[in-house]
Design a protein around this motif. Structure first.
Motif, PDB file in Angstrom:
ATOM      1  N   GLN A 209       0.647  -1.003  -0.043  1.00 18.48           N
ATOM      2  CA  GLN A 209       0.144  -0.071   0.063  1.00 18.48           C
ATOM      3  C   GLN A 209       0.874   1.275   0.143  1.00 18.48           C
ATOM      4  O   GLN A 209       0.450   2.152  -0.675  1.00 18.48           O
ATOM      5  CB  GLN A 209      -1.004   0.075   1.052  1.00 18.48           C
ATOM      6  CG  GLN A 209      -2.034  -0.995   0.979  1.00 18.48           C
ATOM      7  CD  GLN A 209      -3.062  -1.412   2.356  1.00 18.48           C
ATOM      8  OE1 GLN A 209      -2.510  -0.735   3.440  1.00 18.48           O
ATOM      9  NE2 GLN A 209      -4.050  -2.116   2.298  1.00 18.48           N
ATOM     10  N   ILE A 210       1.859   1.234   0.700  1.00 23.57           N
ATOM     11  CA  ILE A 210       2.990   2.491   0.478  1.00 23.57           C
ATOM     12  C   ILE A 210       3.481   2.508  -0.759  1.00 23.57           C
ATOM     13  O   ILE A 210       3.284   3.770  -1.324  1.00 23.57           O
ATOM     14  CB  ILE A 210       4.049   1.975   1.470  1.00 23.57           C
ATOM     15  CG1 ILE A 210       3.597   1.992   3.102  1.00 23.57           C
ATOM     16  CG2 ILE A 210       5.275   3.066   1.257  1.00 23.57           C
ATOM     17  CD1 ILE A 210       4.584   1.607   4.018  1.00 23.57           C
ATOM     18  N   LEU A 211       3.710   1.479  -1.312  1.00 24.75           N
ATOM     19  CA  LEU A 211       4.099   1.738  -2.756  1.00 24.75           C
ATOM     20  C   LEU A 211       3.070   2.069  -3.672  1.00 24.75           C
ATOM     21  O   LEU A 211       3.125   2.824  -4.964  1.00 24.75           O
ATOM     22  CB  LEU A 211       4.593   0.372  -3.303  1.00 24.75           C
ATOM     23  CG  LEU A 211       6.058  -0.169  -2.861  1.00 24.75           C
ATOM     24  CD1 LEU A 211       6.314  -1.725  -3.103  1.00 24.75           C
ATOM     25  CD2 LEU A 211       7.132   0.661  -3.163  1.00 24.75           C
ATOM     26  N   ALA A 212       1.794   1.928  -3.557  1.00 27.82           N
ATOM     27  CA  ALA A 212       0.660   2.005  -3.906  1.00 27.82           C
ATOM     28  C   ALA A 212       0.519   3.490  -4.106  1.00 27.82           C
ATOM     29  O   ALA A 212       0.012   4.471  -5.020  1.00 27.82           O
ATOM     30  CB  ALA A 212      -0.658   1.413  -3.695  1.00 27.82           C
ATOM     31  N   PHE A 213       0.728   4.148  -2.881  1.00 29.69           N
ATOM     32  CA  PHE A 213       0.885   5.632  -2.697  1.00 29.69           C
ATOM     33  C   PHE A 213       1.800   6.395  -3.580  1.00 29.69           C
ATOM     34  O   PHE A 213       1.310   7.336  -4.051  1.00 29.69           O
ATOM     35  CB  PHE A 213       0.958   5.922  -1.105  1.00 29.69           C
ATOM     36  CG  PHE A 213       1.019   7.545  -1.042  1.00 29.69           C
ATOM     37  CD1 PHE A 213       0.038   8.233  -0.485  1.00 29.69           C
ATOM     38  CD2 PHE A 213       2.113   8.216  -1.228  1.00 29.69           C
ATOM     39  CE1 PHE A 213      -0.055   9.279  -0.149  1.00 29.69           C
ATOM     40  CE2 PHE A 213       2.245   9.797  -1.028  1.00 29.69           C
ATOM     41  CZ  PHE A 213       1.190  10.090  -0.393  1.00 29.69           C
ATOM     42  N   HIS A 214       2.957   5.839  -3.871  1.00 29.43           N
ATOM     43  CA  HIS A 214       3.871   6.444  -4.606  1.00 29.43           C
ATOM     44  C   HIS A 214       3.660   6.356  -5.907  1.00 29.43           C
ATOM     45  O   HIS A 214       3.671   7.269  -6.702  1.00 29.43           O
ATOM     46  CB  HIS A 214       5.273   5.582  -4.432  1.00 29.43           C
ATOM     47  CG  HIS A 214       5.783   5.983  -3.308  1.00 29.43           C
ATOM     48  ND1 HIS A 214       6.887   7.181  -3.105  1.00 29.43           N
ATOM     49  CD2 HIS A 214       6.040   5.499  -1.867  1.00 29.43           C
ATOM     50  CE1 HIS A 214       7.334   7.328  -1.801  1.00 29.43           C
ATOM     51  NE2 HIS A 214       6.725   6.162  -1.194  1.00 29.43           N
ATOM     52  N   ALA A 215       2.746   5.035  -6.470  1.00 26.51           N
ATOM     53  CA  ALA A 215       2.308   5.101  -7.950  1.00 26.51           C
ATOM     54  C   ALA A 215       1.080   6.162  -8.003  1.00 26.51           C
ATOM     55  O   ALA A 215       1.204   6.724  -9.033  1.00 26.51           O
ATOM     56  CB  ALA A 215       1.654   3.690  -7.930  1.00 26.51           C
ATOM     57  N   ALA A 216       0.593   6.436  -6.992  1.00 24.78           N
ATOM     58  CA  ALA A 216      -0.590   7.324  -7.281  1.00 24.78           C
ATOM     59  C   ALA A 216      -0.110   8.871  -7.390  1.00 24.78           C
ATOM     60  O   ALA A 216      -0.402   9.559  -8.238  1.00 24.78           O
ATOM     61  CB  ALA A 216      -1.732   7.253  -6.029  1.00 24.78           C
ATOM     62  N   ALA A 217       1.078   9.002  -6.666  1.00 25.77           N
ATOM     63  CA  ALA A 217       1.645  10.376  -6.445  1.00 25.77           C
ATOM     64  C   ALA A 217       2.196  10.612  -7.882  1.00 25.77           C
ATOM     65  O   ALA A 217       2.203  11.655  -8.493  1.00 25.77           O
ATOM     66  CB  ALA A 217       2.735  10.483  -5.521  1.00 25.77           C
ATOM     67  N   ARG A 218       3.000   9.637  -8.561  1.00 22.28           N
ATOM     68  CA  ARG A 218       3.469   9.618  -9.853  1.00 22.28           C
ATOM     69  C   ARG A 218       2.389  10.091 -10.902  1.00 22.28           C
ATOM     70  O   ARG A 218       2.715  10.694 -11.819  1.00 22.28           O
ATOM     71  CB  ARG A 218       4.140   8.239 -10.149  1.00 22.28           C
ATOM     72  CG  ARG A 218       5.485   8.506 -10.966  1.00 22.28           C
ATOM     73  CD  ARG A 218       6.390   7.353 -11.038  1.00 22.28           C
ATOM     74  NE  ARG A 218       5.660   5.988 -10.613  1.00 22.28           N
ATOM     75  CZ  ARG A 218       6.214   5.122  -9.640  1.00 22.28           C
ATOM     76  NH1 ARG A 218       7.560   5.521  -9.150  1.00 22.28           N
ATOM     77  NH2 ARG A 218       5.757   4.285  -9.364  1.00 22.28           N
ATOM     78  N   ALA A 220      -0.399  11.204 -10.487  1.00 26.41           N
ATOM     79  CA  ALA A 220      -0.790  12.613 -10.117  1.00 26.41           C
ATOM     80  C   ALA A 220       0.225  13.789 -10.974  1.00 26.41           C
ATOM     81  O   ALA A 220      -0.161  14.712 -11.429  1.00 26.41           O
ATOM     82  CB  ALA A 220      -1.313  12.966  -8.624  1.00 26.41           C
TER      83      ALA A 220
ATOM     84  N   GLU B   3       5.070  14.494  -2.909  1.00 21.83           N
ATOM     85  CA  GLU B   3       4.053  15.270  -3.571  1.00 21.83           C
ATOM     86  C   GLU B   3       2.996  14.502  -4.186  1.00 21.83           C
ATOM     87  O   GLU B   3       3.469  13.366  -4.842  1.00 21.83           O
ATOM     88  CB  GLU B   3       4.639  15.920  -4.741  1.00 21.83           C
ATOM     89  CG  GLU B   3       5.970  16.894  -4.205  1.00 21.83           C
ATOM     90  CD  GLU B   3       5.622  18.175  -3.241  1.00 21.83           C
ATOM     91  OE1 GLU B   3       4.446  18.673  -3.292  1.00 21.83           O
ATOM     92  OE2 GLU B   3       6.373  18.459  -2.293  1.00 21.83           O
ATOM     93  N   SER B   4       1.886  14.481  -4.014  1.00 24.65           N
ATOM     94  CA  SER B   4       0.817  13.809  -4.628  1.00 24.65           C
ATOM     95  C   SER B   4      -0.250  14.741  -5.140  1.00 24.65           C
ATOM     96  O   SER B   4      -1.340  14.991  -4.065  1.00 24.65           O
ATOM     97  CB  SER B   4       0.163  12.774  -3.873  1.00 24.65           C
ATOM     98  OG  SER B   4      -0.859  11.923  -4.462  1.00 24.65           O
ATOM     99  N   LEU B  87      -4.101   6.358  -0.774  1.00 22.02           N
ATOM    100  CA  LEU B  87      -2.949   5.310  -0.855  1.00 22.02           C
ATOM    101  C   LEU B  87      -3.043   4.768  -2.470  1.00 22.02           C
ATOM    102  O   LEU B  87      -2.496   3.963  -2.739  1.00 22.02           O
ATOM    103  CB  LEU B  87      -3.275   4.071   0.248  1.00 22.02           C
ATOM    104  CG  LEU B  87      -3.015   4.379   1.493  1.00 22.02           C
ATOM    105  CD1 LEU B  87      -3.241   3.280   2.501  1.00 22.02           C
ATOM    106  CD2 LEU B  87      -1.407   4.275   1.400  1.00 22.02           C
ATOM    107  N   MET B 158       3.437  -3.644 -10.425  1.00 17.63           N
ATOM    108  CA  MET B 158       4.437  -3.644  -9.219  1.00 17.63           C
ATOM    109  C   MET B 158       4.777  -5.246  -9.364  1.00 17.63           C
ATOM    110  O   MET B 158       4.180  -5.989  -9.824  1.00 17.63           O
ATOM    111  CB  MET B 158       3.760  -3.516  -8.116  1.00 17.63           C
ATOM    112  CG  MET B 158       3.876  -2.358  -7.100  1.00 17.63           C
ATOM    113  SD  MET B 158       2.765  -2.340  -5.644  1.00 17.63           S
ATOM    114  CE  MET B 158       2.115  -0.704  -5.648  1.00 17.63           C
ATOM    115  N   ASP B 182       7.682   0.147  -8.948  1.00 19.64           N
ATOM    116  CA  ASP B 182       7.329  -0.097  -7.562  1.00 19.64           C
ATOM    117  C   ASP B 182       7.796  -1.389  -7.196  1.00 19.64           C
ATOM    118  O   ASP B 182       7.084  -2.413  -7.620  1.00 19.64           O
ATOM    119  CB  ASP B 182       6.134  -0.075  -7.392  1.00 19.64           C
ATOM    120  CG  ASP B 182       5.582   1.874  -7.760  1.00 19.64           C
ATOM    121  OD1 ASP B 182       6.332   2.593  -6.708  1.00 19.64           O
ATOM    122  OD2 ASP B 182       4.682   1.924  -8.303  1.00 19.64           O
TER     123      ASP B 182
END
Lengths: 227, 227
Positions: A209-218, A220, B3-4, B87, B158, B182
DNA sequence: TAGATTGTTAATCGATTAACAATC
DNA sequence: TAGATTGTTAATCGATTAACAATC
């Protein structure tokens, strides 16, 4: 700070010591292969191999003492001994695994324990189909009802929690009452235990889920760039 | 800060969001059971269930926005939606598992993915006895040589690294080249990857060693007290 | 209105990093 | 001696915590 005898070591440093140990062993294997007589490493080489900065490595080591030679570096073998010693790996830790589902089985079958200072001495579960069967290393799975008896008999000092979430709290309490203070937990719950118990929770789903946050940030950021 | 879109969220906060999500879901199950009409929670209740302090919980939430009602608390259902959304769990993440040893198998057989926003779409290994066999969910294990092809075909976003240490770096590089950024890794090495790749390393042996440090600290304290 | 609880500010605390004197 | 590299200091940065005004 975590006081250990004379030493006071910050938690963040303690968490990195295993990385250093791993890197040192890899480095030693490399040195043996090359057989060129070089037996030392520098803070920058070791830091690179550990994935940290060299200043951080030196600072971390400074909490344990002073082991290098200025202008030369660190002797790989003796620094290995120092860190293994600080981590308390000169004694073998006797491990129980509670819960033999998917993950528990995988942990029971892991073969790297002895090399790292651990030995699996007991396996516990409650499922009728599992209790009594033989698992890794010839150990027979015992019933979790007998937890206290098993901890005592085998001098268990650490117990891996690999049970479903809902029963983890109850099992953890029984472990602590039985004298087991160090608990690596894979159960997806926040355990409420007395202060002297140390729990390290590993949450695989949480990591995803932490990685999913990064994916979403990317995503965005990319769509912002396109706008 | 990560940043998201509009948001800038500190890494330490991001790492706790999964705990909050887990606690919220447990709380919702509890509320449904009690059926007493209460549908809210407070920062202290949720913090307790998550294993953090209430000030920290409120601070963490404040990075995402403002979702509570003063004097009342948070609506469990809508806060769940907010955190799951932050997330990036409203889209399903397509997962490959590379390396089907003990741990890889356990991860492949884990049943909680779909509930958490993930789907395992590919399994990869190199061992002749494993490639071609059927594993979890009817997936057939494919050869890691075809990694790029599989990533493309299955739109893998992922990839879980569960290979032995020595091959992890090479596989990781191929994953990144293939567009997988990821990477949750169980391989006991520090991966050297480009900046835009995000690696979360889970090191079970390392966790045990951290606990061993605490055990040693306790032993040292006890013997000091006896002297 | 009185009580409860959020969201935010400001203070504290701990971790990281850069720089360099000490010294091999 | 000159070059290299440690161990430590001091500055920076980030995370946590307590306290409280805002407000339901």
């Amino acid at each position: 700070m975590i006081e250990s005898g004379e030493l006071a070591v910050p938690p963040a440093t303690v968490a990195r010591l295993p990385h250093y140990l791993r890197a040192l062993r890899a480095l030693r294997a490399l040195r043996d292969l090359q057989a060129d007589g070089v037996r030392t490493t520098s803070s920058s080489e070791l830091a690179d191999a550990s994935g940290v900065g060299s200043a951080q490595l030196r600072k971390d080591l400074s909490y344990l003492g002073s082991f290098g030679t200025r202008g030369v570096g660190y002797d790989v073998a003796s620094l290995t001994t120092v860190i293994a010693g600080a981590l308390g790996l000169e004694v073998t830790h006797r491990l129980a695994i509670v819960g033999l589902g998917n993950l528990g089985h995988a942990l029971a079958n892991y073969s790297g324990y002895s090399k790292r200072g651990f030995q699996v001495v007991a396996l516990l579960d409650v499922a009728p189909g599992i209790v009594g069967t033989q698992a890794a290393g010839g150990l027979v799975v015992e019933h979790a009802d007998d937890l206290e008896k098993v901890v005592e008999r085998e001098s268990v000092s650490m117990a891996v929690l690999a049970t479903p979430g809902p029963v983890a709290q109850a099992i953890a309490e029984r472990l602590v009452s039985a004298g087991v203070r160090d608990i690596p937990s894979f159960a997806p719950v926040a355990l409420q235990l007395p202060e002297d118990a140390v729990v390290r929770s590993v949450d695989v789903a949480g990591e995803l889920q932490i990685l999913a946050f990064h994916a979403a940030a990317r995503a965005a950021a990319a769509s912002a760039a396109n706008a």
